[in-house]
Design a protein around this motif. Structure first.
Motif, PDB file in Angstrom:
ATOM      1  N   ASP A 295       0.842  -1.113  -0.181  1.00  0.00           N
ATOM      2  CA  ASP A 295      -0.139   0.015   0.220  1.00  0.00           C
ATOM      3  C   ASP A 295       0.883   1.273   0.058  1.00  0.00           C
ATOM      4  N   PRO A 296       0.976   2.122  -1.066  1.00  0.00           N
ATOM      5  CA  PRO A 296       1.808   3.251  -1.159  1.00  0.00           C
ATOM      6  C   PRO A 296       1.471   4.342  -0.201  1.00  0.00           C
ATOM      7  N   ARG A 297       0.463   4.055   0.822  1.00  0.00           N
ATOM      8  CA  ARG A 297       0.006   5.204   1.801  1.00  0.00           C
ATOM      9  C   ARG A 297       0.840   4.728   3.207  1.00  0.00           C
ATOM     10  N   LEU A 429      -5.342   7.109  -2.906  1.00  0.00           N
ATOM     11  CA  LEU A 429      -3.995   7.095  -2.883  1.00  0.00           C
ATOM     12  C   LEU A 429      -3.281   8.590  -3.360  1.00  0.00           C
ATOM     13  N   ASN A 433      -1.305  11.114  -1.367  1.00  0.00           N
ATOM     14  CA  ASN A 433      -0.064  11.518  -2.047  1.00  0.00           C
ATOM     15  C   ASN A 433       0.184  13.090  -2.072  1.00  0.00           C
ATOM     16  N   THR A 447       4.006   8.873  -4.389  1.00  0.00           N
ATOM     17  CA  THR A 447       3.295   7.497  -5.173  1.00  0.00           C
ATOM     18  C   THR A 447       3.472   7.624  -6.607  1.00  0.00           C
ATOM     19  N   THR A 448       3.939   6.654  -7.221  1.00  0.00           N
ATOM     20  CA  THR A 448       3.839   6.741  -8.762  1.00  0.00           C
ATOM     21  C   THR A 448       2.685   6.099  -9.343  1.00  0.00           C
ATOM     22  N   GLU A 451       2.538   2.106  -9.044  1.00  0.00           N
ATOM     23  CA  GLU A 451       2.501   1.761  -7.529  1.00  0.00           C
ATOM     24  C   GLU A 451       0.980   1.426  -7.542  1.00  0.00           C
ATOM     25  N   TYR A 455      -1.086  -1.865  -7.028  1.00  0.00           N
ATOM     26  CA  TYR A 455      -1.764  -1.976  -5.704  1.00  0.00           C
ATOM     27  C   TYR A 455      -3.058  -2.586  -5.946  1.00  0.00           C
TER      28      TYR A 455
END
Length: 564
Positions: A295-297, A429, A433, A447-448, A451, A455
């Motif tokens: 998870d990018p968070r 997300l 970000n 975050t890209t 990603e 996810y």
């Protein structure tokens, strides 16, 4: 420790109120005629600040009550004892409705009524926006209290009663929906005269009327989903009415989110004060899930532990770690159940930091809450105060998407639910970000798009129609990290998250006795010397008759909408 301090609110687009204006606010409380000395839009700004500047609410209600109950955090050494019975000083929101928010928004209308007749039509849109904001905060208070004064409230210094009757929660929610819908209708109409814009006095939308229409419809949906639990027909009617609105009147991106944005000092200075999350741990269930799913968070929510390779090398030199030890997973959560956090093996492994002899630095195994997510002005390790923006959401676009996804999953079918669910995940997300970068979160990495795509493809994240409600609620729960009070409401409304949901909320116990998550604010028994004793007693007696309401002073009972 809780800090009591003088607060200075330096807003992003608005300067400090002058000392003369501050004195005028004091005078209003003594003399209603003094209202004529205050521009109406000042009352809107002051009410907005009062909603979001409540550091006591964060310190008590969020950090040390709702967040531990809902496993968004734990104290330094994990949850201890019967922590779900800890609700002293809870529900700071109540008093602000009548002293700082609802009263000021009511004053705004009174201010306009004192203007010259030809001027009054120019404030029509401002009045309607103020009514939407007042409806939101009234709902926010009644949400956990049930019956409160509303119809007869705010009118004491204008010839109204000083002993207002209490409206039931069912009555309040119905009245608020009618008022919000009427405000939307008015805002959509062509004004009879050129309008004064809230502009710099509106920290949400800078006076953008169309965005307020979208926010109002999102608020109607949030309320309708509460009502639906107690009265399906009434809740469904509101939902149907909202979704029949033109697309232009409904949220469509993060740009439509209802969010208060101030500067870094709005949520505390470098030391943090009551906004400070120091000592609050990241929770193991959420951290484990986010780590496993990529998870990018995760770095927006939590900090890495102190086991950097540099610190590991120093511990190797101290012979406190074996040679060859390398840095591994650095997001590690704290145990949420007291029976786990007090086990000797757990204490030794997770709650006993190692000490580096050469620099006397402790190396902690566990992660903490990301400090600047809640306290943007917080200083970093080098002592540099934060200079980013403070984000305080009311309704994000992600929440709107998840509401739409839930409604679709129950009505129109999986395909529509999937679209709204994925839109909700993406927008959450993307929003965190933005917060990560603009709030200058410590050690945050942007975050890209890749990603996000990865996810959404993860098992448990990729939409599964057989688990739709679980997935929608689980992602809503994560999205509410900045709004744990809404995560709490989600749990009460849907039963998610729970022990077996995709994002788990494990059973918590103390001495092998299961602990029960509170469901409402406890209410103090009125005394017969209270000037409004009769109305309070009548309201409390009526609530006590509701199924599941329980004892007044208990937090385990249920308000009207939280039907058993």
């Amino acid at each position: 420790m809780k800090f009591i301090k003088n607060k200075i609110f330096l807003l992003a687009a608005v300067g400090l109120l002058s000392s003369c204006e501050k004195q005028a606010f004091v005078d209003v409380n003594k003399n209603p005629d003094a209202l004529s000395e205050i521009p109406p839009q000042n009352q809107f700004l002051q009410a907005t600040v009062s909603i979001h500047s409540q550091d006591f609410e964060h310190y008590y209600d969020l950090y040390r009550r709702i967040m531990p109950w809902m496993q968004y955090n734990t104290p330094q050494t994990g949850n201890q004892g019967s922590f779900t019975l800890n609700f002293d000083n809870f529900a700071n929101r109540y008093g602000r409705l009548y002293n700082g928010i609802g009263d000021r928004l009511y004053d705004l209308e009174q201010l306009v009524s004192k203007l010259e007749p030809e001027e009054q039509p120019r404030y029509e849109q401002m009045i309607q926006i103020a009514r939407i904001l007042k409806a939101y905060y009234t709902f926010y208070v009644s949400d956990i209290y049930g019956s409160i004064p509303y119809t007869e409230a705010f009118q004491g210094r204008y010839g109204g009663t000083l002993q207002p009757k209490y409206d039931t929660q069912q009555e309040i929610f119905a009245k608020l929906d009618v008022e919000i819908k009427a405000a939307i209708t008015s805002l959509k109409a062509t004004p009879a005269a050129p309008q004064y814009s809230l502009a710099a006095y509106d920290q949400y939308y800078r006076g953008d009327v169309q965005k307020w229409i979208k926010a109002a419809n999102a608020l109607r949906l949030r309320m309708a989903l509460r009502v639906q639990k107690a009265d399906a027909a009434a809740g469904n009617a509101i939902i149907t009415d909202v979704l029949a609105a033109p697309a232009a009147d409904l949220m469509s991106s993060n740009a439509d989110a209802w969010v208060f944005i101030g500067n870094a000092t709005f949520t505390g200075n470098a030391e943090g004060g009551n906004w400070n999350t120091e000592g609050l741990r990241a929770p193991k269930p959420m951290v484990d899930f986010m780590w496993e799913k990529g998870d990018p968070r995760i770095d927006a929510f939590f900090t890495p532990n102190q086991y950097s390779q540099a610190n590991i090398n120093l511990l190797i030199a101290d012979k406190k770690l074996p040679a060859g030890t390398v840095a591994g997973r650095r997001y590690v959560g704290s145990f949420t159940s007291p029976d786990e956090s007090r086990q000797t093996a757990v204490v030794q492994r997770y709650y006993s930091p190692k000490l580096i002899s050469s620099n006397n630095q402790t190396v902690d195994t566990l992660s903490f809450i990301q400090p600047r997510l809640f306290n943007t002005g917080r200083a970093d390790a080098a002592g540099n105060a934060g200079t980013g923006q403070s984000y305080l959401p009311v309704i994000t676009y992600a929440e709107y998407c998840f509401m739409r996804a839930e409604i679709a999953a129950k009505t129109t079918g999986a395909a529509t639910a999937k679209d709204w669910y994925e839109a909700g995940v993406r927008s959450s997300l993307d929003w965190y970000n933005e917060v990560g970068q603009k709030s200058q979160l410590t050690d945050y990495v942007a975050t890209t798009p890749a990603e996000i795509t990865a996810y959404l493809a993860q098992p448990g994240i990729a939409f599964d129609a057989t688990k739709a409600i679980d997935q929608i609620a689980s992602q809503s729960y994560l999205n509410f990290m900045k709004q744990p009070q809404e995560g709490w409401a989600l749990y009460k409304r849907t039963g998610f998250p729970n022990e077996t949901s995709i994002v788990p909320l494990p059973r918590v116990s103390y001495l092998n006795v299961p602990l029960v998550v509170p469901r409402r604010a406890p209410i103090s028994l009125p005394t017969q010397t209270d000037p409004n004793y009769a109305n309070k007693k009548a309201a409390y007696d009526a609530m006590a008759a509701l199924p599941g309401f329980g004892e007044l002073t208990s937090a385990a009972g249920r308000v009207w909408w939280d039907k058993p």
